[in-house]
Design an enzyme around this catalytic site. Structure first.
Site, PDB file in Angstrom:
ATOM      1  N   CYS A 171      42.831  27.996  23.529  1.00  0.00           N
ATOM      2  CA  CYS A 171      43.415  27.342  22.353  1.00  0.00           C
ATOM      3  C   CYS A 171      44.764  27.944  21.941  1.00  0.00           C
ATOM      4  O   CYS A 171      44.918  29.155  21.886  1.00  0.00           O
ATOM      5  CB  CYS A 171      42.496  27.400  21.138  1.00  0.00           C
ATOM      6  SG  CYS A 171      40.955  26.540  21.348  1.00  0.00           S
ATOM      7  N   ARG A 218      47.715  29.295  28.223  1.00  0.00           N
ATOM      8  CA  ARG A 218      46.466  29.819  27.672  1.00  0.00           C
ATOM      9  C   ARG A 218      45.261  29.005  28.118  1.00  0.00           C
ATOM     10  O   ARG A 218      44.127  29.449  27.979  1.00  0.00           O
ATOM     11  CB  ARG A 218      46.540  29.825  26.129  1.00  0.00           C
ATOM     12  CG  ARG A 218      47.626  30.708  25.601  1.00  0.00           C
ATOM     13  CD  ARG A 218      47.839  30.492  24.124  1.00  0.00           C
ATOM     14  NE  ARG A 218      46.735  30.994  23.335  1.00  0.00           N
ATOM     15  CZ  ARG A 218      46.561  32.262  22.988  1.00  0.00           C
ATOM     16  NH1 ARG A 218      47.444  33.153  23.374  1.00  0.00           N
ATOM     17  NH2 ARG A 218      45.540  32.641  22.271  1.00  0.00           N
ATOM     18  N   TRP A 253      40.824  24.325  24.004  1.00  0.00           N
ATOM     19  CA  TRP A 253      40.004  24.690  25.164  1.00  0.00           C
ATOM     20  C   TRP A 253      38.569  24.557  24.668  1.00  0.00           C
ATOM     21  O   TRP A 253      38.112  25.354  23.853  1.00  0.00           O
ATOM     22  CB  TRP A 253      40.327  26.125  25.575  1.00  0.00           C
ATOM     23  CG  TRP A 253      39.753  26.554  26.879  1.00  0.00           C
ATOM     24  CD1 TRP A 253      40.281  26.325  28.120  1.00  0.00           C
ATOM     25  CD2 TRP A 253      38.569  27.332  27.091  1.00  0.00           C
ATOM     26  NE1 TRP A 253      39.491  26.889  29.084  1.00  0.00           N
ATOM     27  CE2 TRP A 253      38.433  27.513  28.478  1.00  0.00           C
ATOM     28  CE3 TRP A 253      37.608  27.873  26.252  1.00  0.00           C
ATOM     29  CZ2 TRP A 253      37.375  28.227  29.042  1.00  0.00           C
ATOM     30  CZ3 TRP A 253      36.556  28.589  26.801  1.00  0.00           C
ATOM     31  CH2 TRP A 253      36.450  28.751  28.195  1.00  0.00           C
ATOM     32  N   ASN A 307      41.492  28.378  16.335  1.00  0.00           N
ATOM     33  CA  ASN A 307      41.303  29.023  17.639  1.00  0.00           C
ATOM     34  C   ASN A 307      40.184  30.041  17.441  1.00  0.00           C
ATOM     35  O   ASN A 307      40.221  30.818  16.494  1.00  0.00           O
ATOM     36  CB  ASN A 307      42.626  29.706  18.031  1.00  0.00           C
ATOM     37  CG  ASN A 307      42.510  30.543  19.294  1.00  0.00           C
ATOM     38  OD1 ASN A 307      41.508  30.490  19.990  1.00  0.00           O
ATOM     39  ND2 ASN A 307      43.544  31.321  19.572  1.00  0.00           N
ATOM     40  N   GLY A 308      39.165  30.019  18.323  1.00  0.00           N
ATOM     41  CA  GLY A 308      38.056  30.967  18.190  1.00  0.00           C
ATOM     42  C   GLY A 308      36.724  30.239  18.155  1.00  0.00           C
ATOM     43  O   GLY A 308      36.641  29.061  18.537  1.00  0.00           O
ATOM     44  N   GLU A 310      40.212  42.538  43.685  1.00  0.00           N
ATOM     45  CA  GLU A 310      41.302  41.787  43.067  1.00  0.00           C
ATOM     46  C   GLU A 310      41.812  40.681  44.005  1.00  0.00           C
ATOM     47  O   GLU A 310      42.074  39.558  43.574  1.00  0.00           O
ATOM     48  CB  GLU A 310      42.437  42.748  42.672  1.00  0.00           C
ATOM     49  CG  GLU A 310      43.659  42.110  42.070  1.00  0.00           C
ATOM     50  CD  GLU A 310      43.396  41.339  40.764  1.00  0.00           C
ATOM     51  OE1 GLU A 310      42.281  41.394  40.239  1.00  0.00           O
ATOM     52  OE2 GLU A 310      44.322  40.649  40.323  1.00  0.00           O
ATOM     53  N   LYS A 353      41.883  36.704  43.182  1.00  0.00           N
ATOM     54  CA  LYS A 353      43.096  35.883  43.249  1.00  0.00           C
ATOM     55  C   LYS A 353      42.819  34.644  44.090  1.00  0.00           C
ATOM     56  O   LYS A 353      43.220  33.547  43.749  1.00  0.00           O
ATOM     57  CB  LYS A 353      44.261  36.664  43.885  1.00  0.00           C
ATOM     58  CG  LYS A 353      44.870  37.731  43.026  1.00  0.00           C
ATOM     59  CD  LYS A 353      45.699  37.233  41.867  1.00  0.00           C
ATOM     60  CE  LYS A 353      44.955  37.036  40.607  1.00  0.00           C
ATOM     61  NZ  LYS A 353      44.605  38.079  39.743  1.00  0.00           N
ATOM     62  N   GLU A 374      40.198  32.157  42.146  1.00  0.00           N
ATOM     63  CA  GLU A 374      40.567  31.553  40.864  1.00  0.00           C
ATOM     64  C   GLU A 374      41.691  30.541  40.984  1.00  0.00           C
ATOM     65  O   GLU A 374      41.697  29.547  40.267  1.00  0.00           O
ATOM     66  CB  GLU A 374      40.885  32.602  39.801  1.00  0.00           C
ATOM     67  CG  GLU A 374      42.110  33.414  40.054  1.00  0.00           C
ATOM     68  CD  GLU A 374      42.379  34.441  38.960  1.00  0.00           C
ATOM     69  OE1 GLU A 374      41.934  34.241  37.824  1.00  0.00           O
ATOM     70  OE2 GLU A 374      43.043  35.443  39.252  1.00  0.00           O
ATOM     71  N   HIS A 393      24.042  44.547  54.625  1.00  0.00           N
ATOM     72  CA  HIS A 393      22.820  44.568  53.813  1.00  0.00           C
ATOM     73  C   HIS A 393      22.561  43.209  53.173  1.00  0.00           C
ATOM     74  O   HIS A 393      21.938  43.123  52.122  1.00  0.00           O
ATOM     75  CB  HIS A 393      22.923  45.668  52.748  1.00  0.00           C
ATOM     76  CG  HIS A 393      23.039  47.036  53.347  1.00  0.00           C
ATOM     77  ND1 HIS A 393      21.991  47.659  53.982  1.00  0.00           N
ATOM     78  CD2 HIS A 393      24.102  47.874  53.467  1.00  0.00           C
ATOM     79  CE1 HIS A 393      22.394  48.840  54.443  1.00  0.00           C
ATOM     80  NE2 HIS A 393      23.684  48.983  54.148  1.00  0.00           N
ATOM     81  N   LYS A 416      44.112  31.914  29.740  1.00  0.00           N
ATOM     82  CA  LYS A 416      44.831  33.170  29.957  1.00  0.00           C
ATOM     83  C   LYS A 416      44.278  34.288  29.087  1.00  0.00           C
ATOM     84  O   LYS A 416      44.086  35.404  29.530  1.00  0.00           O
ATOM     85  CB  LYS A 416      46.319  32.947  29.643  1.00  0.00           C
ATOM     86  CG  LYS A 416      47.186  34.184  29.777  1.00  0.00           C
ATOM     87  CD  LYS A 416      47.372  34.546  31.231  1.00  0.00           C
ATOM     88  CE  LYS A 416      48.211  35.771  31.444  1.00  0.00           C
ATOM     89  NZ  LYS A 416      48.028  36.319  32.808  1.00  0.00           N
TER      90      LYS A 416
HETATM   91  C1  F6R Z   1      42.486  37.165  36.548  1.00  0.00           C
HETATM   92  C2  F6R Z   1      42.749  37.443  35.150  1.00  0.00           C
HETATM   93  C3  F6R Z   1      41.586  37.791  34.288  1.00  0.00           C
HETATM   94  C4  F6R Z   1      41.991  38.855  33.244  1.00  0.00           C
HETATM   95  C5  F6R Z   1      40.849  39.067  32.254  1.00  0.00           C
HETATM   96  C6  F6R Z   1      41.169  40.129  31.232  1.00  0.00           C
HETATM   97  O1  F6R Z   1      43.652  36.831  37.236  1.00  0.00           O
HETATM   98  O2  F6R Z   1      43.855  37.360  34.688  1.00  0.00           O
HETATM   99  O3  F6R Z   1      40.501  38.214  35.025  1.00  0.00           O
HETATM  100  O4  F6R Z   1      42.295  40.033  33.918  1.00  0.00           O
HETATM  101  O5  F6R Z   1      40.570  37.866  31.594  1.00  0.00           O
HETATM  102  O6  F6R Z   1      42.294  39.783  30.482  1.00  0.00           O
HETATM  103  P1  F6R Z   1      43.108  40.860  29.673  1.00  0.00           P
HETATM  104  O7  F6R Z   1      43.718  41.785  30.658  1.00  0.00           O
HETATM  105  O8  F6R Z   1      44.110  40.079  28.902  1.00  0.00           O
HETATM  106  O9  F6R Z   1      42.118  41.569  28.798  1.00  0.00           O
END
Ligand code: F6R
Length: 630
Positions: free
Chosen positions: A2, A27, A76, A106-107, A503, A507, A510, A526, A625
């Site tokens: 949001c 976001r 969202w 938002n929330g 990581e 990537k 997602e 395993h 985001k």
């Molecule tokens: C993946 C990504 C998320 C954030 C997670 C934590 O690419 O961006 O997994 O790392 O949502 O977000 P922050 O760092 O803002 O607490």
């Protein structure tokens, strides 16, 4: 998650609201809407399901909604499907074109059901499934009693449970917007004769750099160029504006096709800028964080809590802090830590010490977060503080909730990160952790100053080495286009390479929607190895000499079951090419820091696979985001 915008001034509000919302698209959202009050006091609300473009078309870029004051929202979905009816703004009175209260939120309002029942009993009717409509009607019910927006908000805040950033327009106050906030971000930007409300700085950067950060449980009256803050008791509070140093350009694509590839290319700078604040005369220097060496010497252990990629940084930190500084570390998913009733540091327990829940005074809890607003990470921070631990936040966004509430703050300097998938903020966090581990190691007497100097010199080579790796991006693009139809991918590595795999795998999945998992390579046999089929993509990371041959053997096991092998290894390990089908070499570097280089080809792999599959790489489906709800 949001986005909120608001405007009051002398210009037409709607185009400003739409432009602000476009800067908050990163976001994540599934519908959008704006409400503008015209000069006769009438409020018009227009909403659209789907992309902001549709809302913009519906309002002809905002020109069909005249008026100098308004609020906007990208939603969202949490309560109720994405639809026009559920989109914000919401109004208190459907039968009137000058509804008493119009609001965006938002929330999550946790007790919305209970509040809704009470409002229904009072005669309110509901047209949407949202918790926001409940908030609007709740505020309306108090507003009708007192005629005062401040009193209505104070009373509503007392009964609402959950998290919120709220912005309202009230019928009898046509030149004002009122906001209230708890655990969801909100900022107010001002010029001499205009005010802007937003969930994040990029939405207003074009118009002003003078910004107020709204505090938790704070109410705010916004007039053109004039902002007043109140606490929940309705008492006025003084507040200083801060000046934002990012320029608007930093939040634009700048000729790149997507934010994600732009941000991948910004990594040398993000790493350099972050390191520059943590190194002085060849040694680490944490004075900017406030964390003193006398404390560092006495910590018994470190707990790291974070989410997603930031949690992956935590895993890497565990290897580094334990390996270099010889301090016990445990890494927690923030969403688990907050509810788990953790015991004191496990390092303290022995057969004579009965474990007991209670404060973890003497320990350090590190919260890692790009946005500084992640609800679970914020809750983990509060939990750690409650238990008496010292807290250090590693945060990218200045003035964010986590930065403000932690005892010590280490700012990463990645600049605004817009693509949903993190890249440059992750890399900045990694080097922050490198510097932290080296500092702890020296201060705790594990390494000498000479050794530290040698290692910080290595750290400073990372930006140039990332640049070198980025020059090879065409090879990765070619490989991604060749493997475009990959259904599954597995990322394997040992030790620090495993942290990189976590990581790399995130990537991949997602942004490209390829099913992907990361495994410590020793763990593959395993269970997971049964998933390998002819052509399954297995990506191995091999930068750690001590375990390199072990992972090579695991690659052979995969190959003999039909896997197609990509390898990322350090220059010089040419034996890897005999086994892998496609090999990427990273420049030589001290092994502790190899993760900062090995991640680059994996980010590029995720990016190019996504682009080749025609996915909206900057805004992958269902993701937000900044995850400000649990
Ligand atoms: C993946 C990504 C998320 C954030 C997670 C934590 O690419 O961006 O997994 O790392 O949502 O977000 P922050 O760092 O803002 O607490």
């Amino acid at each position: 998650m949001c986005g909120i915008t608001g405007y009051v001034g002398h210009e037409e509000a709607a185009p400003i609201l739409l432009d602000g919302l476009s800067k908050l698209e990163y976001r994540g959202y599934d519908s959008a809407g704006i409400a503008v009050r015209d000069n006769d006091g009438k409020v018009r609300v227009v909403k659209a399901k789907g992309r902001l473009k549709i809302l913009s078309e519906k309002t002809d870029g905002g020109t069909t909604l005249p008026g100098h004051i308004g609020i906007g929202h990208t939603r969202w979905a949490t309560h109720g499907e994405p639809s026009e009816a559920n989109a914000h703004p919401h109004i208190s009175d459907e039968s009137s074109d000058s509804s008493a209260v119009v609001g965006v939120h938002n929330g999550i309002i946790e007790n919305y059901h209970e509040l809704k029942e009470k409002l229904i009993a009072k005669g309110y009717k509901f047209y949407s499934d949202t918790d926001t409509e409940v908030a609007v009607k709740l505020v309306d019910s108090y507003y009708r009693e007192s005629g005062s927006p401040l009193e209505a908000l104070e009373k509503s805040m007392v009964v609402i449970r959950g998290s919120y950033a709220l912005a309202f327009m009230f019928k009898d106050y046509p030149d004002e917007i009122w906001t209230a906030r708890k655990d969801s971000p909100m900022i107010i930007g001002v010029t001499n004769d205009e005010s802007f409300i937003a969930s994040d700085v990029p939405a207003i950067l074009k118009r002003t750099r003078t910004v107020y950060y709204v505090d938790n449980l704070e109410i705010c009256r916004v007039r053109a160029g004039d902002v007043k803050f109140y606490n929940i008791e309705g008492e006025s509070r003084p507040k200083e504006a801060v000046s934002i140093s990012w320029d608007a350009q930093a939040a634009e694509k700048d000729g790149y096709e997507h934010f994600m590839i732009k941000e991948i290319h910004e990594q040398p700078k993000a790493v350099y800028d972050t390191l520059s604040t943590l190194l002085k005369d060849g040694l680490t220097d944490l004075s900017s964080t406030g964390l003193e060496d006398s404390l560092i010497r006495n910590f018994r252990g470190v707990t790291i809590a974070a989410c997603g990629s930031a949690w992956h940084v935590g895993i890497e930190a565990q290897y580094l802090l334990e390996g270099l500084a010889r301090i016990p570390v445990r890494v927690e998913l923030a969403s688990e830590y907050r509810y788990r009733d953790p015991l004191p540091g496990f390092w303290e327990m022995n057969s004579d010490t009965a474990p007991a829940a209670g404060p973890v005074a003497g320990d350090l809890v590190i919260i890692i977060s790009q946005s500084g607003e992640t609800a679970d990470s914020l809750a983990a921070l509060r939990e750690a503080k409650k238990r008496g631990a010292h807290t250090l936040a590693i945060v990218n966004v200045l003035g964010s909730s986590i930065a403000r509430e932690a005892e010590f703050v280490l700012y990463t300097h990645a600049g605004p990160e817009i693509a949903v998938a993190t890249t440059k903020a992750y890399s900045a966090q990694l080097v922050a952790i490198d510097a932290l581990a080296l500092h702890f190691a020296r201060v705790r007497g594990v390494i000498t100053e000479d050794k530290e100097r040698q290692m910080t010199a290595e750290l400073m080579t990372i930006p140039d080495k990332i640049r070198t790796l980025l020059e090879e991006k065409d090879r990765i693009q070619w490989f991604a286009s060749k493997k475009i139809n990959t259904r599954d991918a597995f990322f394997i590595g040992r030790g620090l390479d495993y942290a990189v795999c976590l990581e790399g795998s995130l990537k991949m999945k997602e942004v490209s929607y390829v099913h992907s998992e990361a495994y410590a390579s020793g763990e593959l046999k395993h269970g997971t190895i049964s998933l390998l089929e002819q052509g399954t993509l297995v990506v191995s990371v091999l930068t750690q000499n001590r375990v390199l041959e072990k992972t090579l053997s695991n690659m052979v096991e995969c190959k003999s079951r039909g896997a197609y092998l990509m390898a990322v290894t350090t220059h010089g390990h040419f034996e890897v090419e005999d086994i892998a089908d496609f090999t990427v070499y990273i420049p030589k570097i001290d092994e502790h820091f190899a993760g900062s280089l090995a991640i680059i080809p994996l980010q590029l792999l995720g990016y190019y696979t996504s682009v080749a599959r025609g996915i909206d790489v900057d805004k992958p489906r269902n993701l937000a985001k900044s995850v400000t709800v649990e």
